[in-house]
Enzyme design. Structure first.
Site, PDB file in Angstrom:
ATOM      1  N   ASP A 287      88.746  65.999  52.805  1.00  0.00           N
ATOM      2  CA  ASP A 287      89.674  66.031  51.690  1.00  0.00           C
ATOM      3  C   ASP A 287      90.979  66.659  52.197  1.00  0.00           C
ATOM      4  O   ASP A 287      91.055  67.189  53.301  1.00  0.00           O
ATOM      5  CB  ASP A 287      89.067  66.814  50.510  1.00  0.00           C
ATOM      6  CG  ASP A 287      89.722  66.433  49.199  1.00  0.00           C
ATOM      7  OD1 ASP A 287      89.120  66.661  48.144  1.00  0.00           O
ATOM      8  OD2 ASP A 287      90.853  65.882  49.229  1.00  0.00           O
TER       9      ASP A 287
HETATM   10  C1  GLC Z   1      93.006  65.440  46.745  1.00  0.00           C
HETATM   11  C2  GLC Z   1      91.679  65.195  46.064  1.00  0.00           C
HETATM   12  C3  GLC Z   1      90.978  63.947  46.512  1.00  0.00           C
HETATM   13  C4  GLC Z   1      91.992  62.879  46.868  1.00  0.00           C
HETATM   14  C5  GLC Z   1      92.781  63.369  48.069  1.00  0.00           C
HETATM   15  C6  GLC Z   1      93.870  62.365  48.474  1.00  0.00           C
HETATM   16  O1  GLC Z   1      93.137  66.790  47.078  1.00  0.00           O
HETATM   17  O2  GLC Z   1      90.735  66.263  46.128  1.00  0.00           O
HETATM   18  O3  GLC Z   1      90.115  63.534  45.443  1.00  0.00           O
HETATM   19  O4  GLC Z   1      91.325  61.660  47.187  1.00  0.00           O
HETATM   20  O5  GLC Z   1      93.356  64.640  47.860  1.00  0.00           O
HETATM   21  O6  GLC Z   1      94.824  62.288  47.461  1.00  0.00           O
END
Ligand code: GLC
Length: 724
Positions: A287
């Site tokens: 993430d």
């Molecule tokens: C964010 C979220 C995740 C998302 C990623 C890219 O922090 O936790 O769900 O897919 O970043 O945007």
């Protein structure tokens, strides 16, 4: 002779003709041969760059590096693409294909969660439709819009079981039950990938957030999660296994600390479970900045150590922490990270790129927006999903609204279009959405419909004009709820009540003496114990997307018979959280172990949802002699005893009341089916019980076991006791 020649000709076609191109560029070779050939040609620096994801097309967020093409490395593995058309994406891809030594295409990811441009009902609402086939169709439409706009890979479905509505991300998944998250997650995977990953109508799916993110302590985002191994396997891993089996090609590692080892450095979940036990060969992306956050979590002392921990545990690609691009080369050089670990991560990234056909078709056709967005079948799906996901929580008979000439439409969500789109609305815009007020005006052409806001979404405002309007009306439709950014990431709330001003507005309108229908537009279960006594009816719309207005109006008029049922519990009070249906049993019964100050029951339980008709469940019966050794069927006849046709979802639960390996929940949902039952007619619903799938449980090591003994099968208000 002819046969010989023909055989020879066929053999020639099968022999990969040397095209002078390197093997990895030959689409006729098997995928693994191409992966190995390309890997063998790559330098360590090129391998490291494949394991990094930056951003492209957006520079208005302090975390994003909104760069134009020239400043991003041509050897980069991936970007999160924030554009909504292929032009910029293709320009960046051209740089990768033509300016890098080996011409490895980028993979472009994005959060297409519940719609790319056509925005649909939020995921939590989708689950309340109990119609996975419809969700699969929605994801297919969404995949088409995204792929033709330059996105190869969506960071969806989110399948985090969530039982604490203080956690704002409860909006993004499919509720409190592991099986429901698995069924809807797998339907989403089939929708996203079903056309074939090389197709312009498909995107790669990404299961997130692996794993246990929904167990965030006290509903606060990004925090510690205490998860025992039996719970890890039976609750949080459960939907992931269903979705890996459905063919998802990627996962995203989570932020949360899983009982002392963070999700993005957890070798047990990322390697021992995902790779060794399940045989998953796709890629895992972290993430956002989750590798760096290992430092904040006290697991690593600096970004170099964090990078070593993450890659060693099984995180293949680093989203935006700049740990891998900075330190992986040296970590390999120093021997701290074996080259074989990096190679395996690169294989997984390349494998997904080959599967997507990016080497043969690196560019996205540059079609006009009207050819990509809002196709009629997509809009129809948006309407149907909105209609089937809305849940009628209460109705004293005021609905459907009939024979009225004056309708007062009031509230902060009545003439509001943006907040109907929900969080993660991608490229959806308020202008695309239809306001509830417009839908009601269209639905009741012979009535006089008037509108007053009454208060804003924070509950601020002068109620007098709205109260006056209520006095004028025959019925009041009061549209309450949340702003779209009150749920989603980093939106935890200590209370799940609506702003007090919204509740006061209801009180003031109720005092005007006319029936009040409350509609709710929100991204989480709400505390409604003060609203419930005042409302004649309560309709949960969730955040229904661009076509929610027609669905809401259709339910108000009776053109649509509501069929939604809750996939998540509505507590009576925030103080009851966590409260969910599949809880373990207590050592005390009756008046012990319950609250002394409030009820211990939810206001609206999992599975609750009213219809405009009534359904009567017959006695369920086993077909044949049930045993643990083979599948058996249980049938129940359901009769529509009302005057309106209606869709009914039958939920089948099992229970193993006494288990010596580990105690089990009071009951566990294991199957559901939704059917239309005409007024006065009956339908038979069948649960094909497979003991090897439906009756067993997982021990703390993930071993599945099925005990001999007493079992129960629950359907409707009926219970079959079996000795197996
Ligand atoms: C964010 C979220 C995740 C998302 C990623 C890219 O922090 O936790 O769900 O897919 O970043 O945007």
């Amino acid at each position: 002779m002819k046969k010989f020649l023909l055989t020879g000709l066929i053999a020639l076609c099968l022999v990969p003709v040397s095209t002078g191109k390197p093997a990895y560029k030959n689409p006729r070779l098997p995928e693994e041969k191409r992966v190995e050939d390309l890997l063998s040609r790559m330098t360590l620096a090129e391998k490291v760059m494949q394991l990094n994801q930056y951003t492209l097309g957006r520079n208005d967020n302090v975390n994003n590096i909104g760069e134009v093409v020239g400043k991003l490395p041509a050897e980069l593995g991936s970007v999160i693409y924030f554009g909504s058309d292929p032009v910029l994406r293709n320009a960046m891809q051209k740089r990768a294909m033509e300016e890098s030594r080996l011409g490895i295409p980028l993979i472009f990811g994005y959060d297409d969660i519940h719609g790319f441009k056509t925005v649909y009902q939020i995921s939590l609402g989708q689950a309340c439709s109990w119609n996975p086939a419809l969700v699969e169709k929605m994801c297919a439409h969404s995949a088409r819009e995204a792929r033709r706009s330059g996105i190869d890979w969506t960071f969806s479905p989110m399948i985090d079981v969530a039982r604490d509505p203080r956690w704002g991300r409860v909006a993004e998944g499919y509720g409190e039950d592991p099986y429901v998250n698995g069924v809807f997650g797998a339907a989403s995977v089939r929708g996203y990938q079903g056309a074939g990953l090389r197709s312009l109508d498909a995107v790669a799916a990404c299961l997130k957030h692996y794993v246990g993110y929904g167990a965030s302590e006290a509903g606060r985002d990004y925090v510690y999660t205490e998860i025992s191994r039996p719970t890890l396997w039976n609750v949080y891993l459960y939907p992931y296994k269903m979705c890996v089996d459905a063919g998802a090609v990627s996962l995203m590692s989570s932020f949360n600390d899983i009982s002392g080892v963070p999700g993005s450095a957890n070798h047990y979940t990322l390697s021992e479970v995902l790779r060794d036990a399940w045989g998953f060969d796709g890629l895992v992306v972290s993430d956002w900045d989750a590798v760096r956050q290992l430092i904040n979590q006290g697991y690593c002392k600096d970004l170099e150590e964090a990078s070593e921990a993450a890659i060693t545990a099984g995180v293949d690609m680093d989203m935006m922490s700049h740990g891998y691009d900075t330190y992986l080369g040296d970590l390999v050089g120093s021997g701290k990270v074996p080259l074989s670990v990096v190679d395996e991560a690169v294989r997984r990234v390349l494998r997904v790129k080959f599967r997507l056909g990016l080497f043969e078709n690196p560019y996205t056709p540059e079609e006009a927006p009207e050819k990509r967005f809002f196709l009629p079948e997509a809009l129809e799906t948006a309407s149907q999903l909105a209609a089937e996901s809305m849940v009628l929580l209460k109705n004293d008979g005021v609905l459907p609204v009939k024979d009225v000439s004056r309708i007062a439409v009031v509230g902060p969500l009545a003439n509001n279009r943006l907040d109907l789109l929900g969080n993660w609305k991608a490229h959806g815009e308020a202008a695309d959405a239809d306001a509830f007020l417009s839908g009601i005006e269209r639905e009741f052409p012979s009535a006089e419909v008037r509108y007053e806001e009454g208060c804003n979404v924070r509950g601020e405002g002068d109620f007098s004009a709205a109260v006056e309007l209520a006095r004028w009306s025959d019925v009041v439709v009061l549209c309450l709820g949340e702003m779209l950014n009150w749920s989603g990431e980093n939106t935890s709330r200590s209370s799940i009540a609506l702003p007090a001003g919204q509740e006061r507005l209801l009180e003031a309108l109720k005092a005007a003496g006319k029936p009040v229908v409350v509609t709710l537009t929100n991204g989480r279960p709400l505390e409604l114990n003060r609203i419930e006594p005042l409302a004649n009816a309560i309709l949960e719309t969730w955040q229904p997307g661009i076509n929610g207005a027609g669905a809401l109006a259709g339910i108000l008029s009776g053109r649509i018979n509501p069929s939604g049922k809750l996939a998540i519990t509505f507590p009576w009070s925030t103080g009851q959280i966590p409260i969910y249906y599949n809880r373990h049993k207590s050592g005390r019964r009756g008046t012990q172990g319950i609250y002394k100050d409030i009820t211990s029951d939810p206001l609206y339980p999992f599975g609750h949802g009213l219809s405009y008709t009534t359904f009567e469940y017959g006695e369920p019966v086993c077909v044949g002699a049930p045993s643990l050794g083979a599948p058996f069927k249980v049938e129940v006849k359901v009769t529509n005893t009302g005057a309106a046709d209606g869709l009914e979802t039958v939920l089948w639960y099992i229970s193993d009341p006494y288990c010596r390996v580990v105690t089990r929940p009071e009951k566990e949902l294991k199957y559901f089916e939704k059917k239309l039952i005409k007024a006065g007619a009956s339908e038979t619903f069948v649960f094909e019980v497979d003991p090897a799938r439906d009756l067993g449980y997982l021990d703390g090591a993930g071993r599945y076991f099925v005990e001999a003994g007493e079992y129960h099968i629950f359907v409707g208000d009926k219970d079959i006791k079996l000795q197996l």
